[in-house]
Design an enzyme around this catalytic site. Sequence first.
Site, PDB file in Angstrom:
ATOM      1  N   ASN A  87      39.670  11.582  75.961  1.00  0.00           N
ATOM      2  CA  ASN A  87      38.766  12.302  76.866  1.00  0.00           C
ATOM      3  C   ASN A  87      37.830  13.235  76.096  1.00  0.00           C
ATOM      4  OD1 ASN A  87      39.701  11.167  79.273  1.00  0.00           O
ATOM      5  ND2 ASN A  87      41.423  12.599  79.352  1.00  0.00           N
ATOM      6  N   ASN A 136      41.391   4.088  78.680  1.00  0.00           N
ATOM      7  CA  ASN A 136      42.391   4.300  77.612  1.00  0.00           C
ATOM      8  C   ASN A 136      42.550   3.066  76.728  1.00  0.00           C
ATOM      9  OD1 ASN A 136      42.911   6.876  78.500  1.00  0.00           O
ATOM     10  ND2 ASN A 136      44.751   6.328  79.649  1.00  0.00           N
ATOM     11  N   ASP A 143      47.132   9.555  85.398  1.00  0.00           N
ATOM     12  CA  ASP A 143      48.196   9.889  84.449  1.00  0.00           C
ATOM     13  C   ASP A 143      49.493  10.352  85.121  1.00  0.00           C
ATOM     14  OD1 ASP A 143      46.438   9.131  82.488  1.00  0.00           O
ATOM     15  OD2 ASP A 143      45.794  11.159  82.004  1.00  0.00           O
ATOM     16  N   ASP A 166      45.919  14.232  82.750  1.00  0.00           N
ATOM     17  CA  ASP A 166      47.002  14.409  81.769  1.00  0.00           C
ATOM     18  C   ASP A 166      47.688  15.752  82.019  1.00  0.00           C
ATOM     19  OD1 ASP A 166      46.166  12.361  79.275  1.00  0.00           O
ATOM     20  OD2 ASP A 166      44.474  13.180  80.358  1.00  0.00           O
ATOM     21  N   ASP A 217      45.689  13.058  76.161  1.00  0.00           N
ATOM     22  CA  ASP A 217      44.384  13.594  75.755  1.00  0.00           C
ATOM     23  C   ASP A 217      43.843  14.545  76.829  1.00  0.00           C
ATOM     24  OD1 ASP A 217      44.073  11.542  77.619  1.00  0.00           O
ATOM     25  OD2 ASP A 217      42.206  10.775  76.740  1.00  0.00           O
TER      26      ASP A 217
HETATM   27  C1  BDR Z   1      42.265   7.439  82.144  1.00  0.00           C
HETATM   28  O1  BDR Z   1      41.091   7.858  81.481  1.00  0.00           O
HETATM   29  C2  BDR Z   1      41.078   9.255  81.311  1.00  0.00           C
HETATM   30  O2  BDR Z   1      39.820   9.786  81.579  1.00  0.00           O
HETATM   31  C3  BDR Z   1      42.152   9.800  82.219  1.00  0.00           C
HETATM   32  O3  BDR Z   1      42.741  10.962  81.643  1.00  0.00           O
HETATM   33  C4  BDR Z   1      43.139   8.669  82.343  1.00  0.00           C
HETATM   34  O4  BDR Z   1      44.109   8.721  81.324  1.00  0.00           O
HETATM   35  C5  BDR Z   1      41.879   6.730  83.423  1.00  0.00           C
HETATM   36  O5  BDR Z   1      41.107   5.610  83.122  1.00  0.00           O
HETATM   37 CA    CA Z   2      44.418  10.689  79.954  1.00  0.00          CA
END
Ligand code: BDR
Ligand code: CA
Length: 316
Positions: free
Chosen positions: A43, A169, A242, A19, A14
């Site tokens: 996100n 996530n 990520d 990422d 995302d």
């Molecule tokens: C995760 O949350 C998202 O904001 C980041 O991309 C990462 O995958 C970290 O908690």
């Molecule tokens: Ca992410």
Amino acid sequence: MAQEMKIPVILDGDPGHDDAIAWTIAHASSRLDILAVTTCAGNQTIEKTTYNALRVCALIGLKAPVAKGCPKPLLTEPMNAPSVHGESGLDGPPLPEPAFEAEPVGAVELMARVIRACDRKVTIVPTGPLTNVAALLMAHPELKQRIERISLMGGGLAHGNWTPAAEFNILVDPEAAKIVFESGIPILMAGLDVTEKALVTPADFERIRAQGSAVSDVVWQWLEFFYKFHRTLGYEGAPMHDPCAVMALIHPELFTMKDYYVQVETLGDYCKGTTVADWNGILGKAPNATCLMDVDRDAFADRLVELIDRYREVSA
Ligand code: BDR
Ligand code: CA
């Protein structure tokens, strides 16, 4: 020496700054063969993360097919993170416009297609909520045996970051996470336990900035943007959540790992979205996840800087 076989992977995420950096190092690595890129809502909305995915591909010259994922979590309402990644989901430096369009099929169908077509088992690398992966496993259970493992960023055995107990996530789509953790497919879990230690510091940003390629120029600014938010929380660098899910595949020697049976809490007033490890084997179940617990921070940062530096050769 015999040439090492590349690991065939699908990147599902995302983007999102971390990422985007994860995909940038994945594409730079000679150890991965990126078969497809799929997007999930997390996100930001699925429209925004898909547009960002296509722009990231244009920036790094990645030509794998891209498909848009599920617009919402399986059962719950969508949740986004503009406080961390901005309104676009990837705020900061300007990015090139997409060089190609997303596939006419959705993420689940693209994943199924490339898994069927691959002559080896495929590794999925999810760096957002697990909606697409769970939907794939529900729609095509026969493909489970064609998946080598799932190297995911999500959860945290000690604590959360979106609630005291839950990581973003997993919290966004706990039902999907439960399906994935209970799937029987080997899981490599990069949770907050390790990702909050995988810090890239302002001194590292400077090393990347000094490389002077079109890609490094964007990456250091992504890092600065991402760090601006995390600095307010007391971090001494940008946590590379990520990128850990990618680095664990290409440089596993950087990490300390432990096998646990991990459950996902889907209910509860305070603990929805929590990943619960059976630390002392009370449940007597075989481990379902190899959890990254620690990282050699300096070596991690060095590998990340080196991988970004490969774009200098490309643009030379
Ligand atoms: C995760 O949350 C998202 O904001 C980041 O991309 C990462 O995958 C970290 O908690
Ligand atoms: Ca992410």
